[in-house]
Design an enzyme around this catalytic site. Sequence first.
Site, PDB file in Angstrom:
ATOM      1  N   LYS A 164       1.900  -3.598   6.141  1.00 21.05           N
ATOM      2  CA  LYS A 164       2.660  -3.544   5.109  1.00 21.05           C
ATOM      3  C   LYS A 164       3.434  -3.243   4.512  1.00 21.05           C
ATOM      4  O   LYS A 164       4.276  -3.205   3.174  1.00 21.05           O
ATOM      5  CB  LYS A 164       0.927  -2.001   3.952  1.00 21.05           C
ATOM      6  CG  LYS A 164      -0.303  -2.757   4.321  1.00 21.05           C
ATOM      7  CD  LYS A 164      -0.371  -3.957   3.520  1.00 21.05           C
ATOM      8  CE  LYS A 164      -1.659  -3.767   2.741  1.00 21.05           C
ATOM      9  NZ  LYS A 164      -2.532  -5.356   2.502  1.00 21.05           N
ATOM     10  N   TYR A 170      -1.413  -1.114  10.740  1.00 24.45           N
ATOM     11  CA  TYR A 170      -1.611  -2.000   8.866  1.00 24.45           C
ATOM     12  C   TYR A 170      -0.831  -1.196   8.041  1.00 24.45           C
ATOM     13  O   TYR A 170       0.205  -1.704   6.913  1.00 24.45           O
ATOM     14  CB  TYR A 170      -3.164  -0.593   8.005  1.00 24.45           C
ATOM     15  CG  TYR A 170      -3.572  -0.933   6.706  1.00 24.45           C
ATOM     16  CD1 TYR A 170      -3.904  -1.884   6.172  1.00 24.45           C
ATOM     17  CD2 TYR A 170      -2.953   0.022   5.918  1.00 24.45           C
ATOM     18  CE1 TYR A 170      -4.180  -2.482   4.974  1.00 24.45           C
ATOM     19  CE2 TYR A 170      -3.206  -0.289   4.439  1.00 24.45           C
ATOM     20  CZ  TYR A 170      -3.889  -1.310   3.935  1.00 24.45           C
ATOM     21  OH  TYR A 170      -3.952  -1.153   2.776  1.00 24.45           O
ATOM     22  N   SER A 230       0.938  -0.758  -0.688  1.00 25.84           N
ATOM     23  CA  SER A 230       0.060   0.026   0.270  1.00 25.84           C
ATOM     24  C   SER A 230       1.192   1.516  -0.103  1.00 25.84           C
ATOM     25  O   SER A 230       1.961   1.266   0.161  1.00 25.84           O
ATOM     26  CB  SER A 230      -0.466   0.140   0.925  1.00 25.84           C
ATOM     27  OG  SER A 230      -1.495   1.122   1.308  1.00 25.84           O
TER      28      SER A 230
END
Length: 268
Positions: free
Chosen positions: A161, A157, A144
């Site tokens: 990532k 998150y 991401s």
Amino acid sequence: MDLGISGRIAVVTGAKSGMGRSTAEHLLREGVHVVLTDKEGPELQATAEELAALGPVRAIEADLSTAKGIEVLAAFANMAFDDKPTILVCAAGITGASGDFLDLTDDDWLEALQTDLMAGVRATRAFIPHMRKAGWGRVVLFSSEDAVQPYVEELPYAAAKAGVLNLAKGLSKAYGPDGVLVNAVGPAFIATPMTDAQMEKKAKEKGISFDEAVQVTLDEERPGIVAKRRGRAEEVAAAVTFLCSEHASFITGEFLRVDGGSVMTMGA
């Protein structure tokens, strides 16, 4: 354009909707046989039935945040067609817990890590051995923009990532000599059920419309997206399919950002 992968077998995780589904569709159009997997059975089966018009497709429900889930997937995928998979696309992911760093618990962090990082670790561990034996393989891991441009309210998150990027680079070094090419893609603000839910939440909190929530996000959080819109799942899928193809035979260990310019540096 013939991508040179017709007849190969692929596993696509997170395939019931969004970028995973679109990637499966693109691969099927290239003549690839595809195994779909996701956590939710009914919607997954409906996706498989719709995509079956494009080519050979099978589906299996599996929770890839657990070791058992990977075992279920691998056993199914290795028997679904006449040969074992040599293409793996790890699109499964969650946003996970968000908020102030000091308010997030260990469980919040572990939830993101188990799905966004460890699912990819487990899947590659399951499928790379046959790719090495075959002397040919393609792995595309979904990272991401957050991996290199973290947002403070999404640190679990973002950290997971970032781990995906290191995993992709490390695997590319370890197994490139065996013909297994491993790359990562970095989508940003793509129109998927995940970002739909985020926009619906923002719209409700701010008392604005869904479209206004999208525009506020573009203006305040994604100023680098020069097109001033969310990306489309098929735009990511096209990039992933290229990385799976023979045309990408000299590309490995790379991070292909499909972000409309959201990441505002050249260094990452």
